[in-house]
Design an enzyme around this catalytic site. Structure first.
Site, PDB file in Angstrom:
ATOM      1  N   ALA A  53     -13.324 -53.431 -48.024  1.00 48.60           N
ATOM      2  CA  ALA A  53     -13.406 -52.126 -48.679  1.00 48.60           C
ATOM      3  C   ALA A  53     -13.291 -50.991 -47.674  1.00 48.60           C
ATOM      4  O   ALA A  53     -12.620 -49.990 -47.904  1.00 48.60           O
ATOM      5  CB  ALA A  53     -14.719 -52.024 -49.447  1.00 48.60           C
ATOM      6  N   GLU A  59      -6.590 -52.088 -45.176  1.00 49.65           N
ATOM      7  CA  GLU A  59      -5.527 -52.856 -44.528  1.00 49.65           C
ATOM      8  C   GLU A  59      -4.135 -52.461 -45.037  1.00 49.65           C
ATOM      9  O   GLU A  59      -3.125 -52.910 -44.511  1.00 49.65           O
ATOM     10  CB  GLU A  59      -5.757 -54.354 -44.743  1.00 49.65           C
ATOM     11  CG  GLU A  59      -5.571 -54.865 -46.148  1.00 49.65           C
ATOM     12  CD  GLU A  59      -6.831 -54.704 -46.990  1.00 49.65           C
ATOM     13  OE1 GLU A  59      -6.835 -55.199 -48.114  1.00 49.65           O
ATOM     14  OE2 GLU A  59      -7.785 -54.065 -46.531  1.00 49.65           O
ATOM     15  N   ASP A  63      25.330 -30.698 -29.664  1.00 53.16           N
ATOM     16  CA  ASP A  63      26.505 -30.635 -28.808  1.00 53.16           C
ATOM     17  C   ASP A  63      27.644 -30.046 -29.635  1.00 53.16           C
ATOM     18  O   ASP A  63      27.716 -30.276 -30.843  1.00 53.16           O
ATOM     19  CB  ASP A  63      26.851 -32.056 -28.331  1.00 53.16           C
ATOM     20  CG  ASP A  63      28.064 -32.067 -27.426  1.00 53.16           C
ATOM     21  OD1 ASP A  63      28.068 -31.305 -26.456  1.00 53.16           O
ATOM     22  OD2 ASP A  63      28.999 -32.832 -27.703  1.00 53.16           O
ATOM     23  N   ASP A  84      27.657 -37.067 -28.828  1.00 53.41           N
ATOM     24  CA  ASP A  84      28.496 -38.257 -28.927  1.00 53.41           C
ATOM     25  C   ASP A  84      28.956 -38.784 -27.572  1.00 53.41           C
ATOM     26  O   ASP A  84      29.435 -39.899 -27.466  1.00 53.41           O
ATOM     27  CB  ASP A  84      29.719 -37.986 -29.809  1.00 53.41           C
ATOM     28  CG  ASP A  84      30.603 -36.874 -29.251  1.00 53.41           C
ATOM     29  OD1 ASP A  84      30.192 -36.221 -28.268  1.00 53.41           O
ATOM     30  OD2 ASP A  84      31.704 -36.661 -29.784  1.00 53.41           O
ATOM     31  N   ASP A 115      25.652 -36.772 -23.122  1.00 57.95           N
ATOM     32  CA  ASP A 115      24.553 -36.417 -24.020  1.00 57.95           C
ATOM     33  C   ASP A 115      23.416 -37.435 -23.991  1.00 57.95           C
ATOM     34  O   ASP A 115      22.325 -37.170 -24.494  1.00 57.95           O
ATOM     35  CB  ASP A 115      25.058 -36.316 -25.465  1.00 57.95           C
ATOM     36  CG  ASP A 115      26.136 -35.268 -25.628  1.00 57.95           C
ATOM     37  OD1 ASP A 115      25.997 -34.203 -25.014  1.00 57.95           O
ATOM     38  OD2 ASP A 115      27.113 -35.523 -26.350  1.00 57.95           O
ATOM     39  N   ASP A 157      -1.705 -52.003 -53.337  1.00 61.34           N
ATOM     40  CA  ASP A 157      -0.623 -52.312 -52.389  1.00 61.34           C
ATOM     41  C   ASP A 157       0.763 -51.923 -52.898  1.00 61.34           C
ATOM     42  O   ASP A 157       1.493 -51.179 -52.234  1.00 61.34           O
ATOM     43  CB  ASP A 157      -0.654 -53.795 -52.008  1.00 61.34           C
ATOM     44  CG  ASP A 157      -1.805 -54.103 -51.055  1.00 61.34           C
ATOM     45  OD1 ASP A 157      -2.436 -53.148 -50.572  1.00 61.34           O
ATOM     46  OD2 ASP A 157      -2.059 -55.293 -50.802  1.00 61.34           O
TER      47      ASP A 157
END
Length: 830
Positions: free
Chosen positions: A255, A259, A301, A567, A571, A666
């Site tokens: 409790a 988790e 760039d 690219d 860079d 969950d």
């Protein structure tokens, strides 16, 4: 010249290694599993699983172990998917090399090149190693991958190879001409490789969310341990049964320790990465998705990112008037002859960026009179004379046309213009240069005979005009810049181009031009001065790779969350140092992709804005999910601990009851919240402050308040049922039903911070509808079917006695909706 012998190649491969860069090795499934299970919450899950099995409850233990396996599988699957996509990109980009070995020209894989190999260079080749020229003819090389400049550089043979024009570099592209070169460096020793190697010294920091989660889980883990021991002791001393006390202590631990945190975080990021991949954004580091939504600064760039990295004819000057691209068709007759002359002064099927642009303009404008010409002679461009002349013969009338193009100052000289004419044309030239255009001049001559001079100076040229070229911006960029501004994201353009070109591009893309700094300015500044100046700077021009990295570091020192796009190899260091590195997948280099967190598969600047929008949605929904987890664990903790200290009260929550709740919690956290649509005006608000915690005090207090409200409601129903004289089993059934119904309403109200629960229901979030329908159906079955009643230690009190559960849960929904409406109005969220 015979090149290396096969035996020499083998020896050099042994000494220098293959011509390739080291890349990160894929993790094995075991290492991925170990990384996941290092988290404290997973250790608790494993411990609980084995303890359940030791106590004989194999079902619960197996369920927990299966949940761990599922999480590891999701993480592994996403990792493998990313690596496979990157491997495919590598294979597409892997070049071949033509070399001279044993006196024979052969084509080999570029990774097999070794120092002293003789490279045969041809137009269109991607150079595979650093080399010094031994011979060249009209050789021009596009070095934008290294320098960021889209204009090709003229290369020439120089004795000793000491001049930069006599060197060619790995990763660059030959646009025109041919040559031979001797390899001087391969692999990590190339300029390309040195930048890649430097990445290893740059550490990528954990995201703020990762750091916060680790601290929060650690604190909960420690607190849970102490409280669980206290619960076991309290139950043992008040009730005496050690095994039952141990189970209740375990229930308390489950409790207290949510988790779901690592489960939810993993699934959110995995599903987020999958959603981004559908928008052509490949996620190499899923944790960067959360950071992306928090980005405050986007460094871009210019070449290949903001622009197309493709030349176009942007303006034509006919000697008296300048015509811009949008007016070409209207004024076709005014500029047609200039384009025709420039076209016939260019090589056929050229891959030179400017000659390709001239060819495109020729195809679009010159629709008639496609005369067939025969090439008589070509005078190539050279370092001594930056002009190219081609002599062509018209087969129909035997007329000989001489077409030339080149540097304006050279063409002025060849045309023998007087000072007045030269000054008039230079004024236009300067204006075109200020607009960021790359400018050439065009001239022609007509010969009556075939008596050709030895060089271009021997012709009587007539000046025709100037042609201005530009690397055009991508169509989607201006709107993307506007969206970034509305979202409170500062855009900074970083380029190797000249300031005038940078300012012109900034104007076209609607980038706020608040300040410009050059690489030379940066060299004169200390880090502290740069930190101050960068607050008012949006353009950096004439910048080298090391300076890009320094810019990113200065922004991070100012507590900015930095996203960096690019690219080229140049860079890569900045991409890795940034909070979010975004590489181009189509035209980008392997080094850039390896250094980045995200890869744009379509090289589309607008995809960045789409990714930021997705990042914000994921962040919002993750925050809602985590807040809900904290809230729902408050009543679970309270209802588990109260009977431990008040022996007269019947037990309410047992491990099986908590597992039942987990079946709702969950999937709701990991699927329902994740699939919820974005909030209103998500791209109209500023990014969260860099120092703002994911779980700040206000958010924790809000969650605790919701949890206490639900706990209070269940306790009221609990004691009301006790006072009505119900048995322990009936009390447990009624109170548990109120807890589940309150949980359902808590989920519905928390799905949106701006929309009412009715609006949320109307939007038909399929995952929510399915999960909550299953939960309510299971609840009805549990309180109705005898065997399930016995399994859950319930007794059936009659349906009318569940009315208090419904009224209590509805009151929770009403209170939380009223608070949401008040906050939405107060903080203008709607």
């Amino acid at each position: 010249m015979e090149g290396l012998k096969t035996s020499e190649v083998a020896a050099r491969l042994t000494k220098f290694g293959y011509n390739e860069l080291p890349s990160s090795k894929p993790k094995s499934i075991w290492l991925i599993g170990v990384d996941v299970m290092k988290e404290p919450m997973f250790l608790l899950l494993i411990g609980c699983s084995f303890l359940y099995m030791i106590l004989g409850d194999y079902r619960e233990g197996i369920i927990m172990l299966c949940s761990i396996s599922i999480i590891i599988f999701i993480t592994f699957y996403q990792y493998q998917k990313t690596e496979k996509a990157l491997d495919a990109l590598k294979k597409l980009a892997s070049p071949k090399a033509l070399v001279l070995r044993d006196g024979v020209e052969i084509k080999i894989s570029s990774r097999e090149l070794v120092p002293d190999d003789i490279l045969i260079l041809n137009e269109g080749d991607r150079i595979s190693a650093d080399a010094v020229l031994l011979a060249s003819l009209n050789l021009t090389v596009n070095e934008s991958m290294l320098t960021g400049e889209s204009i090709a550089v003229s290369k020439g043979f120089s004795k000793g190879g000491s001049e930069s024009t006599g060197l060619v570099f790995s990763g660059t592209l030959i646009e025109q001409g041919k040559g031979k070169a001797k390899v001087i460096a391969t692999g990590i020793n190339t300029q390309f490789g040195k930048i890649g190697t430097s990445l290893q010294s740059i550490e990528q920091s954990k995201t703020r969310l990762q750091a916060e989660m680790k601290i929060l889980i650690r604190n909960l883990f420690i607190a849970g341990g102490f409280i669980s021991v206290a619960v076991v002791l309290a139950f043992y001393f008040t009730r005496g049964n050690f095994v039952q006390s141990l189970l209740n202590g375990l229930a308390a631990a489950m409790a207290i320790l949510p988790e779901e945190f690592p489960v939810v975080l993993t699934i959110f990021l995995a599903l987020g990465a999958w959603r981004l991949s559908r928008k052509n954004v490949l996620t190499r580091n899923p944790s960067a998705i959360e950071t992306l939504g928090s980005a405050t600064t986007l460094c871009s760039d210019k070449t290949g990112t903001i622009t197309k990295n493709k030349m176009e004819v942007a303006a034509v000057y006919n000697g008296s008037e300048t015509f811009l691209k949008k007016l070409f068709l209207v004024n076709e007759k005014q500029i047609e002859f200039i384009i025709i002359t420039a076209f016939y002064a260019s090589q056929e099927d050229s891959i030179d960026s400017m000659e390709m642009a001239i060819g495109n303009a020729f195809e679009n404008l010159v629709l008639s009179d496609r005369t067939d010409y025969k090439l008589i002679k070509e005078y190539p461009l050279s370092k001594e004379l930056l002009a190219m002349t081609r002599v062509l013969k018209n087969d129909k009338d035997s007329r000989v046309n001489v077409n030339t193009k080149g540097a304006p100052e050279v063409i002025f000289k060849l045309c023998k213009l007087d000072e007045t004419e030269k000054a008039r044309h230079t004024k236009t030239l300067d204006k075109m240069a200020e607009n960021g255009y790359r400018v050439i001049a065009v001239a022609n001559a007509v010969l009556s005979d075939m008596n050709l001079p030895e060089n271009q100076n021997g012709f009587s040229f007539k000046f025709l005009g100037l042609i201005g070229f530009e690397d055009p911006i991508r169509d989607e960029v201006p709107q993307a810049i506007v969206e970034c501004k509305e979202a409170g994201i500062k855009v900074i353009m970083i380029t190797g181009d000249y300031p005038a070109t940078a300012r012109s591009i900034a104007s076209q893309i609607k980038l706020e031009n608040s300040g410009l700094l050059t690489g030379e300015d940066l060299n004169k500044m200390s880090d502290e001065e740069l930190r101050i100046k960068i607050n008012t700077t949006t353009i950096f021009a004439r910048v080298v790779p090391e300076q890009k990295l320094r810019i990113v570091k200065a922004l991070k020192a100012n507590n900015e969350i930095v996203a960096m796009t690019g690219d080229g190899v140049n860079d890569a260091p900045a991409l890795k140092a940034a909070d979010i590195g975004i590489a181009m997948g189509n035209k980008g280099t392997d080094v850039a992709r390896e250094a980045s967190s995200l890869v744009l598969l379509d090289d589309n600047f607008a995809s960045i804005v789409s990714a930021i929008r997705s990042g914000r949605r994921i962040f919002d929904n993750l925050q809602k999910a985590m807040s809900y987890i904290l809230a729902i664990h408050i009543p679970i903790i309270g209802l588990t601990m109260i009977p431990a200290f008040i022996p007269s009260l019947p037990l309410l929550l047992m491990p099986l009851h908590i597992i039942f709740m987990e079946l709702i919690i969950d999937p709701v956290c990991s699927i329902a919240f994740e699939s919820e649509q974005e909030e209103k005006n998500i791209m109209k608000r500023h990014p969260r402050k860099p120092d703002e915690q994911f779980f700040g005090k206000s958010k924790i207090l809000s969650s605790v308040f919701q949890g206490l409200l639900l706990l209070a409601m269940v306790i009221i129903v609990y004691f009301s049922s006790v006072n009505e004289g119900h048995t322990d089993g009936e009390v447990r059934a009624i109170a548990f039903t109120s807890l589940i119904m309150g949980n359902v309403f808590l989920i519905i109200t928390n799905l949106s911070k701006t929309r009412s629960f009715l609006a949320v229901i109307k939007e038909k979030n399929l995952a929510v509808i399915i999960i909550l329908s299953i939960a309510i159906t299971m609840l009805i079955l549990v309180i109705s079917i005898p065997i399930l009643l016995q399994t859950f230690s319930f007794e059936f009190p009659g349906y009318k006695h569940f009315l208090s559960s419904f009224i209590g849960a509805s009151s929770i929904l009403f209170i939380l909706e009223a608070i949401k409406f008040y906050n939405a109005k107060k903080y203008k969220l709607v």
